[in-house]
Enzyme design. Structure first.
Site, PDB file in Angstrom:
ATOM      1  N   ARG A 155       0.864  -1.195   0.000  1.00 52.58           N
ATOM      2  CA  ARG A 155       0.000   0.000   0.000  1.00 52.58           C
ATOM      3  C   ARG A 155       0.901   1.246   0.000  1.00 52.58           C
ATOM      4  O   ARG A 155       2.134   1.145  -0.057  1.00 52.58           O
ATOM      5  CB  ARG A 155      -0.896   0.000   1.233  1.00 52.58           C
ATOM      6  CG  ARG A 155      -0.103   0.181   2.514  1.00 52.58           C
ATOM      7  CD  ARG A 155      -0.985   0.253   3.757  1.00 52.58           C
ATOM      8  NE  ARG A 155      -0.201   0.674   4.900  1.00 52.58           N
ATOM      9  CZ  ARG A 155      -0.361   0.231   6.143  1.00 52.58           C
ATOM     10  NH1 ARG A 155      -1.285  -0.663   6.400  1.00 52.58           N
ATOM     11  NH2 ARG A 155       0.393   0.683   7.122  1.00 52.58           N
ATOM     12  N   GLY A 156       0.283   2.409   0.045  1.00 52.45           N
ATOM     13  CA  GLY A 156       0.998   3.662   0.292  1.00 52.45           C
ATOM     14  C   GLY A 156       2.061   4.009  -0.749  1.00 52.45           C
ATOM     15  O   GLY A 156       1.896   3.765  -1.946  1.00 52.45           O
ATOM     16  N   ILE A 157       3.146   4.588  -0.257  1.00 56.16           N
ATOM     17  CA  ILE A 157       4.209   5.066  -1.144  1.00 56.16           C
ATOM     18  C   ILE A 157       4.798   3.907  -1.960  1.00 56.16           C
ATOM     19  O   ILE A 157       5.048   4.041  -3.163  1.00 56.16           O
ATOM     20  CB  ILE A 157       5.313   5.759  -0.311  1.00 56.16           C
ATOM     21  CG1 ILE A 157       4.770   7.084   0.266  1.00 56.16           C
ATOM     22  CG2 ILE A 157       6.562   6.001  -1.138  1.00 56.16           C
ATOM     23  CD1 ILE A 157       5.726   7.797   1.230  1.00 56.16           C
ATOM     24  N   ASP A 201       5.995  -7.532   1.612  1.00 52.85           N
ATOM     25  CA  ASP A 201       5.249  -6.858   2.684  1.00 52.85           C
ATOM     26  C   ASP A 201       4.901  -7.900   3.737  1.00 52.85           C
ATOM     27  O   ASP A 201       5.127  -9.099   3.529  1.00 52.85           O
ATOM     28  CB  ASP A 201       3.988  -6.159   2.134  1.00 52.85           C
ATOM     29  CG  ASP A 201       3.627  -4.907   2.932  1.00 52.85           C
ATOM     30  OD1 ASP A 201       3.513  -5.003   4.171  1.00 52.85           O
ATOM     31  OD2 ASP A 201       3.465  -3.837   2.316  1.00 52.85           O
ATOM     32  N   ASP A 237       9.134  -9.996   6.374  1.00 51.73           N
ATOM     33  CA  ASP A 237       9.429  -8.883   7.291  1.00 51.73           C
ATOM     34  C   ASP A 237      10.894  -8.501   7.042  1.00 51.73           C
ATOM     35  O   ASP A 237      11.799  -9.324   7.242  1.00 51.73           O
ATOM     36  CB  ASP A 237       9.215  -9.393   8.721  1.00 51.73           C
ATOM     37  CG  ASP A 237       9.560  -8.351   9.773  1.00 51.73           C
ATOM     38  OD1 ASP A 237      10.293  -7.387   9.472  1.00 51.73           O
ATOM     39  OD2 ASP A 237       9.098  -8.519  10.919  1.00 51.73           O
ATOM     40  N   VAL A 238      11.133  -7.253   6.629  1.00 51.37           N
ATOM     41  CA  VAL A 238      12.504  -6.871   6.257  1.00 51.37           C
ATOM     42  C   VAL A 238      13.469  -6.915   7.449  1.00 51.37           C
ATOM     43  O   VAL A 238      14.687  -6.936   7.244  1.00 51.37           O
ATOM     44  CB  VAL A 238      12.586  -5.461   5.613  1.00 51.37           C
ATOM     45  CG1 VAL A 238      11.947  -5.434   4.248  1.00 51.37           C
ATOM     46  CG2 VAL A 238      12.023  -4.382   6.520  1.00 51.37           C
ATOM     47  N   ASN A 266      11.782   0.676   0.770  1.00 49.44           N
ATOM     48  CA  ASN A 266      10.692   1.602   1.106  1.00 49.44           C
ATOM     49  C   ASN A 266      10.019   1.263   2.436  1.00 49.44           C
ATOM     50  O   ASN A 266       9.549   2.163   3.127  1.00 49.44           O
ATOM     51  CB  ASN A 266       9.658   1.584  -0.030  1.00 49.44           C
ATOM     52  CG  ASN A 266       8.341   2.197   0.401  1.00 49.44           C
ATOM     53  OD1 ASN A 266       8.189   3.416   0.438  1.00 49.44           O
ATOM     54  ND2 ASN A 266       7.369   1.352   0.771  1.00 49.44           N
ATOM     55  N   TYR A 274      12.462   7.488  15.069  1.00 43.09           N
ATOM     56  CA  TYR A 274      12.170   7.544  13.625  1.00 43.09           C
ATOM     57  C   TYR A 274      13.204   8.448  12.934  1.00 43.09           C
ATOM     58  O   TYR A 274      13.780   8.087  11.918  1.00 43.09           O
ATOM     59  CB  TYR A 274      10.751   8.072  13.405  1.00 43.09           C
ATOM     60  CG  TYR A 274      10.307   8.122  11.953  1.00 43.09           C
ATOM     61  CD1 TYR A 274       9.900   6.969  11.286  1.00 43.09           C
ATOM     62  CD2 TYR A 274      10.289   9.325  11.244  1.00 43.09           C
ATOM     63  CE1 TYR A 274       9.487   7.013   9.965  1.00 43.09           C
ATOM     64  CE2 TYR A 274       9.874   9.385   9.921  1.00 43.09           C
ATOM     65  CZ  TYR A 274       9.481   8.224   9.283  1.00 43.09           C
ATOM     66  OH  TYR A 274       9.065   8.270   7.957  1.00 43.09           O
ATOM     67  N   LYS A 305      16.039   7.418  10.036  1.00 43.67           N
ATOM     68  CA  LYS A 305      16.088   7.995   8.687  1.00 43.67           C
ATOM     69  C   LYS A 305      17.419   8.702   8.433  1.00 43.67           C
ATOM     70  O   LYS A 305      17.926   8.689   7.305  1.00 43.67           O
ATOM     71  CB  LYS A 305      14.908   8.943   8.477  1.00 43.67           C
ATOM     72  CG  LYS A 305      13.556   8.223   8.459  1.00 43.67           C
ATOM     73  CD  LYS A 305      13.487   7.163   7.378  1.00 43.67           C
ATOM     74  CE  LYS A 305      12.115   6.516   7.270  1.00 43.67           C
ATOM     75  NZ  LYS A 305      12.020   5.551   6.157  1.00 43.67           N
TER      76      LYS A 305
HETATM   77  P1  NAD Z   1       2.434   2.935   5.103  1.00 45.27           P
HETATM   78  O1  NAD Z   1       2.355   2.591   6.549  1.00 45.27           O
HETATM   79  O2  NAD Z   1       1.215   3.402   4.407  1.00 45.27           O
HETATM   80  O3  NAD Z   1       3.046   1.733   4.264  1.00 45.27           O
HETATM   81  C1  NAD Z   1       4.184   1.054   4.700  1.00 45.27           C
HETATM   82  C2  NAD Z   1       4.148  -0.375   4.207  1.00 45.27           C
HETATM   83  O4  NAD Z   1       5.307  -1.040   4.725  1.00 45.27           O
HETATM   84  C3  NAD Z   1       2.913  -1.140   4.698  1.00 45.27           C
HETATM   85  O5  NAD Z   1       2.312  -1.871   3.655  1.00 45.27           O
HETATM   86  C4  NAD Z   1       3.496  -2.052   5.779  1.00 45.27           C
HETATM   87  O6  NAD Z   1       2.786  -3.267   5.938  1.00 45.27           O
HETATM   88  C5  NAD Z   1       4.900  -2.296   5.237  1.00 45.27           C
HETATM   89  N1  NAD Z   1       5.811  -2.728   6.306  1.00 45.27           N
HETATM   90  C6  NAD Z   1       5.840  -2.290   7.586  1.00 45.27           C
HETATM   91  N2  NAD Z   1       6.765  -2.963   8.264  1.00 45.27           N
HETATM   92  C7  NAD Z   1       7.315  -3.848   7.420  1.00 45.27           C
HETATM   93  C8  NAD Z   1       8.311  -4.833   7.559  1.00 45.27           C
HETATM   94  N3  NAD Z   1       8.921  -5.056   8.739  1.00 45.27           N
HETATM   95  N4  NAD Z   1       8.660  -5.580   6.475  1.00 45.27           N
HETATM   96  C9  NAD Z   1       8.030  -5.386   5.283  1.00 45.27           C
HETATM   97  N5  NAD Z   1       7.081  -4.466   5.109  1.00 45.27           N
HETATM   98  C10 NAD Z   1       6.712  -3.710   6.159  1.00 45.27           C
HETATM   99  O7  NAD Z   1       3.587   4.043   5.018  1.00 45.27           O
HETATM  100  P2  NAD Z   1       4.063   4.995   3.830  1.00 45.27           P
HETATM  101  O8  NAD Z   1       3.682   6.370   4.185  1.00 45.27           O
HETATM  102  O9  NAD Z   1       3.701   4.419   2.505  1.00 45.27           O
HETATM  103  O10 NAD Z   1       5.642   4.886   4.041  1.00 45.27           O
HETATM  104  C11 NAD Z   1       6.537   4.253   3.149  1.00 45.27           C
HETATM  105  C12 NAD Z   1       7.944   4.756   3.442  1.00 45.27           C
HETATM  106  O11 NAD Z   1       7.995   6.173   3.229  1.00 45.27           O
HETATM  107  C13 NAD Z   1       8.386   4.541   4.885  1.00 45.27           C
HETATM  108  O12 NAD Z   1       9.763   4.192   4.919  1.00 45.27           O
HETATM  109  C14 NAD Z   1       8.187   5.896   5.507  1.00 45.27           C
HETATM  110  O13 NAD Z   1       9.045   6.102   6.620  1.00 45.27           O
HETATM  111  C15 NAD Z   1       8.539   6.805   4.361  1.00 45.27           C
HETATM  112  N6  NAD Z   1       7.997   8.163   4.455  1.00 45.27           N
HETATM  113  C16 NAD Z   1       6.655   8.392   4.558  1.00 45.27           C
HETATM  114  C17 NAD Z   1       6.207   9.703   4.631  1.00 45.27           C
HETATM  115  C18 NAD Z   1       4.752  10.048   4.729  1.00 45.27           C
HETATM  116  O14 NAD Z   1       4.441  11.239   4.955  1.00 45.27           O
HETATM  117  N7  NAD Z   1       3.828   9.134   4.561  1.00 45.27           N
HETATM  118  C19 NAD Z   1       7.107  10.759   4.625  1.00 45.27           C
HETATM  119  C20 NAD Z   1       8.460  10.486   4.533  1.00 45.27           C
HETATM  120  C21 NAD Z   1       8.892   9.187   4.438  1.00 45.27           C
END
Ligand code: NAD
Length: 258
Positions: A14-16, A35, A62-63, A89, A162, A166
């Site tokens: 999902r997400g990014i 994931d 799980d990474v 990611n 966090y 990063k």
């Molecule tokens: P999200 O929570 O929507 O998605 C993260 C995904 O990573 C999820 O599908 C989750 O199940 C998966 N995940 C979590 N732990 C895991 C693990 N141990 N092994 C494998 N997969 C795992 O978050 P997002 O906003 O899409 O974030 C993605 C990346 O972008 C992250 O590294 C986050 O720190 C970074 N980020 C996000 C934002 C923001 O504003 N959303 C800003 C800067 C950086």
């Protein structure tokens, strides 16, 4: 015919990560999603990627778990026999936003293992494989992209672990860029700003207000496809002479203004 590139994106259920997977699939790559969810939960995402023309593989991994990382790369080897693009990611925010005066070691360890240690050693394993692939075929194209955050340099005392994770990803990018240069494998860092995903859902009202008050130069939430486009540019090789660099995708958050 030129072989399609294979991209492994962690946390792309999902997400990014999914935004990145869609952008790379649209550019003609085959996609491996890693994931922690059951495969059923990511079924619609995989279907969408296939509609974009990608062959897909889902690895429930799980990474932060060494055995799971090894099994995942074995699955990629068996299915595709190669890996051109690694996008680190997957990441988590602390389960509780706690002041640095109060936050626990347990939370620190949990966040660091997922956000920094896991990706660091996944990169190590993938880099060894990419070097081998390059040795066998000098025309083989490979690159690695780390998704960090503006938190690499912006201090939020309510989620210190966090920010530190990063900042570590940022140094890891430079270390791997320095080490893999001789093999022609560029390593980049993308530093997203405030992106609308499940991770930021809990603080949506706070960021809505800050954005309305002028926090960003570009007055809107970032979207997963904003990050996807940036990764696609790197994966295409458009910034081939810029290894180790940070690409800000933050709507101008980092522009100092007076
Ligand atoms: P999200 O929570 O929507 O998605 C993260 C995904 O990573 C999820 O599908 C989750 O199940 C998966 N995940 C979590 N732990 C895991 C693990 N141990 N092994 C494998 N997969 C795992 O978050 P997002 O906003 O899409 O974030 C993605 C990346 O972008 C992250 O590294 C986050 O720190 C970074 N980020 C996000 C934002 C923001 O504003 N959303 C800003 C800067 C950086």
């Amino acid at each position: 015919m030129k072989q399609k590139k294979v991209a492994l994106i962690t946390g792309a259920g999902r997400g990014i990560g999914l935004g990145i997977a869609k952008a790379l699939a649209s550019e003609g790559s085959d996609i491996v999603i890693a994931d922690i969810h059951e495969e059923q939960a990511v079924g619609p995402a995989l279907e969408e990627l296939r509609r974009l023309g990608a062959a897909t593989l889902y690895c429930r991994a799980d990474v932060s778990d060494r055995g799971a990382r090894e099994k995942m790369l074995e699955a990629v080897r068996n299915r595709f026999g190669r890996l051109n693009i690694l996008v680190n990611n997957a990441g988590v925010a602390p389960k509780v936003r706690a002041d640095v005066l109060e936050a626990t070691e347990e939370s620190f360890e949990w966040v660091m293992k997922i956000n920094l240690q896991g990706p660091y050693f996944l990169t190590q394993a993938v880099a060894r494989w990419m070097i081998e692939l390059k040795r066998n075929d000098p025309s083989f194209e490979a690159c690695i992209v780390n998704i960090s955050s503006i938190s690499a340099t912006v201090a939020s005392p309510s989620r210190g672990e966090y920010c530190i994770s990063k900042a570590g990803v940022s140094m890891a990018t430079q270390l791997w860029a320095a080490r893999l240069g001789e093999f022609g494998i560029p390593v980049y860092e993308i530093r997203p700003g405030i992106i609308r995903t499940d991770m930021t859902a809990a603080v949506q009202a706070k960021y809505d207000k800050l954005i309305a008050e002028g926090l960003l130069v570009q007055s809107r939430w970032g979207l997963p496809e904003d990050i996807g486009r940036a990764v696609a540019m790197l994966a295409r090789g458009d910034l081939a002479y810029s290894t180790g660099q940070v690409i800000m995708v933050d709507g101008g958050f980092s522009v100092r203004r007076l």
